[in-house]
Design an enzyme around this catalytic site. Sequence first.
Site, short mmCIF file in Angstrom:
data_model
loop_
_atom_site.label_atom_id
_atom_site.label_comp_id
_atom_site.label_asym_id
_atom_site.label_seq_id
_atom_site.Cartn_x
_atom_site.Cartn_y
_atom_site.Cartn_z
N CYS A 188 6.82 0.17 -0.86
CA CYS A 188 7.76 1.29 -0.74
C CYS A 188 9.15 0.87 -1.24
O CYS A 188 9.32 0.59 -2.42
CB CYS A 188 7.78 1.79 0.70
SG CYS A 188 8.44 3.47 0.87
N HIS A 198 1.71 2.59 2.50
CA HIS A 198 1.84 1.84 3.75
C HIS A 198 0.50 1.84 4.48
O HIS A 198 -0.32 2.74 4.32
CB HIS A 198 2.87 2.49 4.65
CG HIS A 198 4.28 2.27 4.24
ND1 HIS A 198 4.88 1.03 4.24
CD2 HIS A 198 5.24 3.14 3.82
CE1 HIS A 198 6.14 1.14 3.85
NE2 HIS A 198 6.38 2.42 3.58
#
Length: 477
Positions: free
Chosen positions: A326, A423
């Site tokens: 991310c 994630h």
Amino acid sequence: MIQGCGSNVGKSLLVAGLCRAARRRGMRVAPFKPQNMSNNAAVTPEGAEIGRAQALQALAAGIAPHADMNPVLLKPETDSGAQVIVQGRRHATLRAREYAALKPQLMGAVLDSFARLSAAHDLVIVEGAGSPAEINLRANDIANMGFARAADVPVVLAADIDRGGVIAQVVGTQAVLDPADAAMIAGFVVNKFRGDPALFEDGHRMIEARTGWRGLGVVPWFPAAARLPAEDALDLRTGSGGAGVTIACLALPRIANFDDLDPLAAEPGVRLVMVWPGQVIPAGARLVIVPGSKSTRADLDFLRAEGWDIDLAAHMRRGGHVLGLCGGYQMLGRRIADPDGIEGAPGETAGLGLLDVTTVMGPHKRVRRSLAIHAASGLPVEGYEIHLGETDGPDRLRPFAHVDGRPEGAVSASGRVAGSYLHGLFAADRFRAAYLAGLGIAAGGLDHAALVEDTLDALAAHLERHLDMDALLGLAR
């Protein structure tokens, strides 16, 4: 409602254990936290954001996580400002004073969410935030006594004996509370006791005598809690021990969604090391993870100030691997541009240049669960995305994974640097084993989901042994 004498006294864990205990007794139970502050969020099936602790508590309750379980989530971006999530959706980015002015308007959403959960379940177990003793925050409170009184929910106060001064914690809390707030407290629990709880019998009786509140038990330290997903970055301070192959993760100031690390820490062949400010990246690390961040450009500046960019260059010269997740993925590129000042002051920051990609921040926030196929292994990965910004560039021609047939993430020409917006990917046992094998790390045989479930069962049994569970559950209206 479980409130605490302070932060990190174990409220989240107590609520998770109580949810599992109530479920084992045949109740339809749900967790609830009116206001949470955490950059470690979870994504619900409907694509909403809630605190990671409430997602774990929902798992303990045997139900899917839902936005109503955490109607207000604050995600700190600076020391004085945070992104405000209301019922799972981004509402605004506000400074502390601005949020204080908004709170009275949020109580309606909080009570609506609580009412929906209450109507659908036999029992709702509520987690407070911080401590009701922070009486400077009492005006317009929606997190502790303000909520408890508005919803008429009885309170059990949790105290942490491990940090010392537990008698003063409980007695002092009563001393500073408004009498009407103190009247909401029906009992107390002493948590994190090391040794024989019988040794605290005199202290237990003394608190009862001083406060008039009923003692509901002394809970011994529960070492297996380390197997459960952490919500607070402070819980990551030690990483995992052992003599396995070292994987290092940079402890960025605004580290976000670090549940990626939990399955790695549980692997017997892995020694997970958190690299904290003032420390260097271990020379023997096989993999360095640059994690997610709530303030990407600011954390990239911090990374450079710590000299970690120099450490990463040395790590690459030694033949090491780097994985950016991310915000960490964005940092690995050549440039991060934020023309509209979405995460801070408008401008752009040079990236680390380990991936040939660039990122442009924009107002659209992607929040969703994703089913992906890892490009290198062909194995399925179930993860989630929570991010601002779009990333593109030549290294995207070598994707990390595919989502709905579209390329996701990027891999360098050497194959030793990769970035992804996904994630939670390491929760997939087969993928994790294959990824670690590609690094020369022996893995396999760990069923991480089963480990978490077994630990929740053990936590519930632990609380049943040491709390007067019948009396505690009997407090519910």
